[in-house]
Design an enzyme around this catalytic site. Structure first.
Site, short mmCIF file in Angstrom:
data_model
loop_
_atom_site.label_atom_id
_atom_site.label_comp_id
_atom_site.label_asym_id
_atom_site.label_seq_id
_atom_site.Cartn_x
_atom_site.Cartn_y
_atom_site.Cartn_z
N MET A 99 -25.00 17.71 37.44
CA MET A 99 -26.08 17.60 36.45
C MET A 99 -27.15 16.63 36.96
SD MET A 99 -24.42 18.17 32.75
CE MET A 99 -23.87 16.52 32.43
N ALA A 159 -28.97 13.25 38.83
CA ALA A 159 -28.80 11.79 38.86
C ALA A 159 -27.68 11.46 39.86
CB ALA A 159 -28.50 11.23 37.47
N LEU A 160 -27.85 11.99 41.05
CA LEU A 160 -26.77 11.95 42.05
C LEU A 160 -26.47 10.52 42.48
CD1 LEU A 160 -27.84 14.98 44.29
CD2 LEU A 160 -26.32 14.97 42.29
N ASN A 196 -23.10 7.99 44.60
CA ASN A 196 -22.17 8.10 45.74
C ASN A 196 -20.98 9.02 45.47
OD1 ASN A 196 -23.65 6.60 47.47
ND2 ASN A 196 -22.66 4.66 46.95
N HIS A 201 -21.14 11.91 43.83
CA HIS A 201 -21.61 13.25 44.19
C HIS A 201 -21.74 13.37 45.72
CE1 HIS A 201 -23.55 12.78 40.09
NE2 HIS A 201 -22.84 13.88 39.93
N LYS A 222 -12.41 12.37 38.42
CA LYS A 222 -12.75 11.48 37.30
C LYS A 222 -12.77 12.27 36.00
CE LYS A 222 -16.58 8.55 36.05
NZ LYS A 222 -17.01 9.50 35.10
N ASP A 223 -13.34 13.48 36.07
CA ASP A 223 -13.30 14.36 34.89
C ASP A 223 -12.04 15.21 35.00
OD1 ASP A 223 -15.83 13.60 33.65
OD2 ASP A 223 -16.72 14.42 35.47
N VAL A 270 -14.78 8.06 43.33
CA VAL A 270 -15.48 7.08 44.17
C VAL A 270 -15.88 5.90 43.28
CG1 VAL A 270 -17.45 6.68 45.70
CG2 VAL A 270 -16.31 8.89 45.69
N ARG A 303 -23.85 7.87 34.07
CA ARG A 303 -24.11 7.12 32.83
C ARG A 303 -24.07 5.61 33.05
NH1 ARG A 303 -21.33 11.89 30.39
NH2 ARG A 303 -22.85 12.85 29.02
O1 PAF Z 1 -19.19 17.42 35.92
C1 PAF Z 1 -20.37 17.77 35.71
O2 PAF Z 1 -21.33 17.16 36.18
C2 PAF Z 1 -20.64 18.96 34.81
O3 PAF Z 1 -19.72 19.02 33.77
C3 PAF Z 1 -20.71 20.30 35.56
C4 PAF Z 1 -19.37 20.64 36.20
C5 PAF Z 1 -21.78 20.22 36.63
C6 PAF Z 1 -21.07 21.43 34.60
O4 PAF Z 1 -22.30 21.22 34.00
#
Ligand code: PAF
Length: 272
Positions: free
Chosen positions: A27, A29-30, A32, A34, A145-146, A172, A183
């Site tokens: 989504m 706002a990359l 480290n 990502h 993390k998720d 990370v 966030r």
């Molecule tokens: O983890 C995320 O950033 C989001 O839930 C994803 C997988 C890009 C889906 O919008």
């Protein structure tokens, strides 16, 4: 690197690719976290596609959709630096119609994040399925993390027979232990300091387990004491299927924490 905005552009590119594709959905706002997913995708595939799309269907009313950090230009630079081949940045109207066929997360996912954010995972699965269909990747990269999100995506791939390999990637952290999150930018100085108690409590739990403390109740209690100044939403100890457990099962346990720092909801976990 090419930035693609429309379905047509992406589909044309997709038809031209013959090698392996590593896909990193984000989504934006990359950070480290990502970057490490993108680097792994770069190492393991011929072509890397990153999507940047703040997906409205996974935000509940009253959540931070409007103020979610958007950093398109910085994100593109990061992707360029990481040698990404294609960045897909669609508009909402490109991804969604008014009324759609929906994907529904299973009832058993209405615990933890699914309980606090009912409907959130339906939106995540819906957009990820769309993105998978568009990019048709060989490998898709998701952070641990998720944890619940990762597990539901693995289940969706299994249930819908998608020929995609899901690659779980380690969390990370900042050098002081805070898990990277888009966030984190919401935190003021004091909240940033207090937030460290989250990872500290997880490390403490790991050290207790190292000293043969296997009672989940006792571990949760000690973690809560460590975070006594925080507004802790939950501490949960579950197996890899997200069933609450009473006794630590080495190799099959995830300890999760969610705490609120002001308006900011932070989550973190360790896999043991
Ligand atoms: O983890 C995320 O950033 C989001 O839930 C994803 C997988 C890009 C889906 O919008």
């Amino acid at each position: 690197m090419q930035v693609l905005k429309t379905l047509e552009e992406l589909q044309e590119v997709r038809r031209s690719i013959t090698g392996t594709i590593g896909f990193v959905p984000t989504m934006g706002a990359l950070h480290n976290g990502h970057i490490s997913l993108i680097k792994q995708a770069r190492n393991e595939n011929d072509i890397v596609i990153v999507s940047i799309f703040v997906n409205p269907t996974q935000f509940l009313p009253g959540e931070d959709l409007d103020k979610y950090p958007r950093k398109d230009e910085a994100d593109k630079k990061i992707c360029q630096m990481c040698k990404v081949d294609y960045v897909f940045m669609p508009e909402i109207s490109t991804m969604y119609e008014n009324e759609e066929v929906l994907v529904k997360a299973p009832n058993k996912s209405y615990v933890l994040e699914g309980k606090t954010r009912p409907g959130h995972f339906d939106g995540v699965l819906q957009v990820v399925l769309k993105l998978f269909n568009l990019t048709q990747p060989t490998n898709a990269y998701f952070g641990k993390k998720d944890a619940q999100q990762l597990s539901l995506i693995q289940q969706m791939v299994k249930n819908f027979f998608l020929p995609i390999n899901i690659v779980p990637c380690d969390i990370v952290r900042e050098s002081d232990g805070l898990a990277m999150s888009s966030r984190n930018v919401y935190l003021d100085n004091q909240q940033r300091k207090d937030a460290l108690l989250i990872s500290k409590s997880l490390y403490f739990a790991a050290s207790l387990i190292g000293k043969q403390e296997f009672s989940c109740e006792a571990i949760k209690q000690k973690m809560l004491e460590t975070m006594s100044i925080l507004d802790v939403e939950y501490v949960a100890i579950v197996d890899r299927e997200f069933n609450e457990i009473q006794t630590i099962q080495k190799g099959n346990t995830i300890i999760l924490v969610v705490a609120r720092l002001g308006q900011t909801r932070l989550l973190d976990n360790i896999w043991l």
